[in-house]
Scaffold this active site. Structure first.
Site, mmCIF file in Angstrom:
data_model
loop_
_atom_site.group_PDB
_atom_site.id
_atom_site.type_symbol
_atom_site.label_atom_id
_atom_site.label_comp_id
_atom_site.label_asym_id
_atom_site.label_seq_id
_atom_site.Cartn_x
_atom_site.Cartn_y
_atom_site.Cartn_z
ATOM 1 N N CYS A 368 -2.529 -54.064 -37.858
ATOM 2 C CA CYS A 368 -2.290 -54.162 -39.584
ATOM 3 C C CYS A 368 -1.204 -53.078 -39.897
ATOM 4 O O CYS A 368 -0.013 -54.007 -39.831
ATOM 5 C CB CYS A 368 -3.356 -53.802 -39.859
ATOM 6 S SG CYS A 368 -3.803 -54.418 -41.590
ATOM 7 N N HIS A 494 -7.773 -55.944 -36.884
ATOM 8 C CA HIS A 494 -8.267 -54.568 -36.386
ATOM 9 C C HIS A 494 -8.933 -55.266 -34.900
ATOM 10 O O HIS A 494 -10.282 -55.501 -34.755
ATOM 11 C CB HIS A 494 -9.370 -54.179 -37.359
ATOM 12 C CG HIS A 494 -8.535 -53.681 -38.575
ATOM 13 N ND1 HIS A 494 -7.689 -52.236 -37.944
ATOM 14 C CD2 HIS A 494 -8.076 -54.293 -39.494
ATOM 15 C CE1 HIS A 494 -7.482 -51.830 -39.743
ATOM 16 N NE2 HIS A 494 -7.575 -53.342 -40.352
ATOM 17 N N GLU A 496 -10.256 -52.891 -33.285
ATOM 18 C CA GLU A 496 -10.894 -52.097 -32.720
ATOM 19 C C GLU A 496 -12.593 -51.917 -32.815
ATOM 20 O O GLU A 496 -13.234 -51.589 -32.094
ATOM 21 C CB GLU A 496 -10.473 -50.458 -33.050
ATOM 22 C CG GLU A 496 -10.203 -50.532 -34.418
ATOM 23 C CD GLU A 496 -9.832 -51.186 -35.189
ATOM 24 O OE1 GLU A 496 -8.604 -52.144 -35.171
ATOM 25 O OE2 GLU A 496 -8.876 -50.323 -36.142
HETATM 26 N N1 GLN Z 1 -2.363 -51.319 -46.269
HETATM 27 C C1 GLN Z 1 -1.368 -52.978 -45.880
HETATM 28 C C2 GLN Z 1 -2.586 -54.050 -46.783
HETATM 29 O O1 GLN Z 1 -3.047 -53.593 -47.576
HETATM 30 C C3 GLN Z 1 -2.606 -52.753 -44.286
HETATM 31 C C4 GLN Z 1 -4.122 -52.447 -44.182
HETATM 32 C C5 GLN Z 1 -4.513 -51.832 -43.131
HETATM 33 O O2 GLN Z 1 -4.083 -51.446 -42.078
HETATM 34 N N2 GLN Z 1 -5.779 -51.684 -42.763
HETATM 35 O O3 GLN Z 1 -2.018 -55.466 -45.715
#
Ligand code: GLN
Length: 522
Positions: A368, A494, A496
């Site tokens: 992300c 994600h 994980e």
């Molecule tokens: N802050 C970034 C977004 O909102 C990444 C969020 C994250 O890493 N889960 O897109």
């Protein structure tokens, strides 16, 4: 009290029952007033765990999914705030026909109906109640489960109470008083525990168990030691050896059933006796608070178990990387991981970490915000787009490589809406992502607002970035890789959240495997 390991205990019990052939599910009842944990400070609350259906939940649901095959969703995490909110809404709609709305029965009925709501198609629901016995907040929940036995066949309800047996070093003694008082408190409100799980750092002697049994009014067999463990994955086996499966199965009318724990034995073999190790740098903002990276750390452990090695996690503060020569902190690591994150602090350091991995051909896994950092680094350094940035942190950047999608902007409210939960993604054949998953179509969980800006796709691909995963509509870039690198992969999702010790997530498995290769090549 918190940190005693209720989540792990509930998850372990779930696994023991599954290994005995039962179909189970779990749920977490949280006594706080927040409607969900999505907006809670990770410093106070730890990780926000995301489910397939996009619920932002308590991190204990992560343990449930890692330890069992039960899949969690919105309905499996209920807070007091949610319960009150729903009861008040019903009252406003006139559903109570003008009667006085009270904690008993209205709030408790709502809690009980929530418990029943998760029970479809399963043999056993394990319901974890957050907080501490004796707290004002948890009272309605405890009252609801007290009534639950009353409403149902009493044989179908079992109360398991997790207590603390503190060890007093100077006296070299385990103290049973806190357990006694906690059980007294429970009995005051009408709940007699059927099983006690006593969390302790020392062996519990037969004498102590007899004493607890006498004072707490339960069978000595039902006093089960829950000893501190080196790894959370030892807990199911430990609890089994202490007799938890036997006593619970007996109470469920299934005496004599032997759970098959061979999977746990294999997992623990590699945790206890790894065949090597690997050093992974984790670059983040909350490095002081590892709880907020719970699933990430576990997924790394799983990747290690799958490769039969121990993963040494080196926590690197992204802000330290921003200093002159800061990236030297990464030298010596076998792999670099930049996890998800919110807020601009340390973002430049994360970009540097991605750049270091790119230049030095160190295996890189970006998650992300870790993908955003990798894309920004590539845009600036390779595609020569000066001052390229994420519009999240630099709204006036000349090259918003990472930006909100147009439809999100129309939505208006600050930062657009969050993309939450599971989304499909199609992989390009021949990519390292495809090699990891061995499948063309995958589904992964998201929690973010910003996306790869399609305006720059062509330019970045020309410069050597490979877009290896896209949404089925082709509109969203989900995974990027680098052409000229042995293993550099960053995803918008994600992974994980979908890893377990029985089945390490393919990306973590491959990341660790390539980090090991990198280690032995040096
Ligand atoms: N802050 C970034 C977004 O909102 C990444 C969020 C994250 O890493 N889960 O897109």
């Amino acid at each position: 009290m918190s940190s005693l390991g209720k989540g792990i205990a509930a998850a372990s019990l779930g696994s023991l029952l599954e290994c005995s052939g039962l179909k189970i599910t779990l749920m977490k009842l949280d006594p706080y007033i927040n409607v969900d944990p999505g907006t809670m400070n990770p410093f106070q609350h730890g990780e926000v765990y995301v489910t397939d259906d996009g619920a932002e939940t308590d991190l204990d649901l992560g343990h449930y999914e890692r330890f069992t095959h039960a899949r969690m969703g919105k309905i499996n995490n209920v807070t007091a705030g949610r319960i009150y909110n729903d009861v008040i809404e019903k009252e406003r709609r006139g559903e109570f026909l003008g009667s006085t709305v009270q904690v008993i029965p209205h709030i408790t009925d709502e809690i009980k109906s929530r418990i029943r709501a998760v029970s479809d198609g399963v043999d056993v629901v394990i319901c974890e109640i957050g907080g501490t016995v004796g707290d004002i907040e948890s009272l309605p929940f405890l009252e609801a489960i007290r009534q639950f036995r009353f409403d149902n066949n009493p044989k179908n309800v079992i109360y398991v109470h997790l207590t603390l047996l503190p060890y007093i070093k100077t006296a070299d003694e385990l103290k049973t008083k806190p357990t006694q008082h906690s059980v007294q408190k429970l009995r005051e409100i009408g709940i007699q525990p059927d099983v006690l799980l006593c969390r302790t750092e020392q062996q519990v002697s037969k004498d102590i168990k007899s004493k607890i049994s006498l004072f707490c009014n339960l069978d000595v067999d039902a006093v089960v030691t829950a000893m501190d463990a080196k790894s959370i994955y030892q807990v199911p086996l430990n609890l089994h050896h202490e007799g938890l499966s036997r006593i619970i199965l007996e109470k469920l009318g299934m005496s004599g059933v032997q759970p098959d724990l061979s999977q746990w034995e294999t997992i623990n073999k590699y945790i206890e006796k790894p065949e090597g190790d690997v050093d992974i740098a984790i670059v983040g903002k909350y490095v002081e608070l590892k709880e907020s990276y719970k699933s990430l750390m576990e997924a790394l452990v799983h990747g290690g178990v799958n490769n039969r090695v121990k993963v040494n996690m080196k926590w690197v503060s992204a802000e330290d990387l921003e200093k002159e020569g800061g990236t030297e902190l990464l030298r010596g690591c076998d792999g670099i991981l930049v996890p998800g994150g919110f807020g601009d602090r340390g973002f430049e350091g994360k970009i540097k970490a991605a750049g270091f991995a790119r230049e030095n051909k160190v295996p890189y896994l970006g998650i992300c915000l870790g993908m955003h950092s990798a894309v920004v680094d590539f845009a600036r350094s390779v595609a020569k787009l000066e001052d390229a940035d994420s519009a999240e942190f630099k709204p006036d950047t000349p090259h918003p490589i990472i930006d909100l999608m147009q439809d999100q902007e129309v939505n208006g409210n600050k930062g657009g809406t969050m993309r939450l939960g599971e989304y499909p993604c199609q992989l390009r054949k021949g990519s390292i992502a495809f090699a990891a998953y061995g499948d063309r179509e995958i589904n992964e969980r998201h929690r973010h607002r910003y996306e790869f800006n399609n305006k720059y796709r062509f330019q970045l691909e020309e410069a050597g970035m490979k877009i290896s995963g896209i949404s089925p509509s082709g509109n969203l870039v989900e995974i990027i890789e680098l052409a000229d690198h042995p293993w550099f992969l960053a995803g918008q999702f994600h992974p994980e959240f979908k890893s377990s010790p029985m089945e390490a997530h393919p990306l973590f498995r491959e990341f660790i495997s390539h980090s090991l290769k990198y280690r032995s090549s040096r």
